[in-house]
Design a protein around this motif. Structure first.
Motif, PDB file in Angstrom:
ATOM      1  N   ILE A 157       0.878  -1.162   0.000  1.00  0.00           N
ATOM      2  CA  ILE A 157       0.000   0.000   0.000  1.00  0.00           C
ATOM      3  C   ILE A 157       0.920   1.218   0.000  1.00  0.00           C
ATOM      4  CG2 ILE A 157      -1.785   1.306   1.209  1.00  0.00           C
ATOM      5  CD1 ILE A 157      -2.706  -1.358   2.445  1.00  0.00           C
ATOM      6  N   LEU A 158       0.730   2.073  -1.002  1.00  0.00           N
ATOM      7  CA  LEU A 158       1.537   3.276  -1.098  1.00  0.00           C
ATOM      8  C   LEU A 158       0.999   4.342  -0.159  1.00  0.00           C
ATOM      9  CD1 LEU A 158       2.033   3.526  -4.976  1.00  0.00           C
ATOM     10  CD2 LEU A 158       3.466   2.385  -3.281  1.00  0.00           C
ATOM     11  N   GLU A 159       1.813   5.339   0.121  1.00  0.00           N
ATOM     12  CA  GLU A 159       1.402   6.417   1.022  1.00  0.00           C
ATOM     13  C   GLU A 159       0.186   7.170   0.515  1.00  0.00           C
ATOM     14  OE1 GLU A 159       5.072   8.559   1.421  1.00  0.00           O
ATOM     15  OE2 GLU A 159       5.774   7.223   3.011  1.00  0.00           O
ATOM     16  N   ASP A 160      -0.034   7.156  -0.810  1.00  0.00           N
ATOM     17  CA  ASP A 160      -1.217   7.827  -1.363  1.00  0.00           C
ATOM     18  C   ASP A 160      -2.462   6.943  -1.317  1.00  0.00           C
ATOM     19  OD1 ASP A 160      -0.869   5.992  -3.432  1.00  0.00           O
ATOM     20  OD2 ASP A 160      -0.412   7.494  -4.948  1.00  0.00           O
ATOM     21  N   GLY A 161      -2.344   5.733  -0.700  1.00  0.00           N
ATOM     22  CA  GLY A 161      -3.470   4.827  -0.562  1.00  0.00           C
ATOM     23  C   GLY A 161      -3.615   3.800  -1.669  1.00  0.00           C
ATOM     24  N   GLN A 162      -2.824   3.900  -2.706  1.00  0.00           N
ATOM     25  CA  GLN A 162      -2.898   2.966  -3.835  1.00  0.00           C
ATOM     26  C   GLN A 162      -2.445   1.571  -3.403  1.00  0.00           C
ATOM     27  OE1 GLN A 162      -0.385   4.079  -7.115  1.00  0.00           O
ATOM     28  NE2 GLN A 162      -0.980   2.341  -8.348  1.00  0.00           N
TER      29      GLN A 162
END
Length: 174
Positions: A157-162
């Protein structure tokens, strides 16, 4: 005749470099020196600087040439690897203790959570980590694993929520 041992070294603060991001290149040597030049020349505005900051677009072989204060010349090379933003899983590695590509390591930027698993050809788990800075050395239970194809799964999970999910194969070469 006086002989001076002169060895030039080249380092990068980040290698691999995430596409579009900077890395610093710096040199050191066994004696006082001046930089004669860098290549590929198009990447370096100041050819005599011992510290360079660049944004490489692709894999690039960097070469720097220096001369010691007593006239000895040496060069140093560095293969600068560039990986895409997000998560990049190499497709092969060579854990043969030569200092080059010995650890299978996922390059991940902007990661909030991470889960990486490697399986042998029988589906047995041989490596797992939730720490994106950790890599697989090609060992399982202190035994070197044989050369061959290994499967992996990756969830992040990326910091941007992706959410990122990847599955694929990795070639272990000995």
């Amino acid at each position: 005749v006086s002989v001076q041992d002169f060895k030039l070294k080249l380092f990068a603060t980040e290698n691999p470099v995430v596409a579009g991001e900077e890395t610093k290149l710096y040199t050191s040597a066994s004696a006082p020196y001046t930089i004669e030049g860098w290549s590929p020349a198009a990447l370096f505005i100041n050819q005599q600087a011992s510290l360079q900051i660049i944004k490489p677009a692709d894999f690039t072989k960097i070469t720097v040439v220096a001369k010691s204060n007593v006239g000895c010349t040496d060069s140093a090379n560095l293969l600068l690897k560039v990986v895409p933003k997000g998560v990049f899983v190499p497709d092969a590695f060579t854990p043969n203790n030569d200092g080059i590509n010995d650890v299978l390591k996922v390059t991940a930027t902007g990661i909030k959570s991470f889960d990486f698993k490697v399986f042998n050809r029988w589906g047995n788990l041989v490596f797992k980590t939730t720490d994106a800075t950790q890599g697989w050395t090609g060992f399982h239970n202190q035994t070197a694993q044989p050369a061959g194809v290994y499967a992996y799964t990756l969830s992040a999970i990326l910091e941007d929520g992706q959410n990122i999910t990847k599955r694929g194969t990795i070639l272990l070469l000995r």
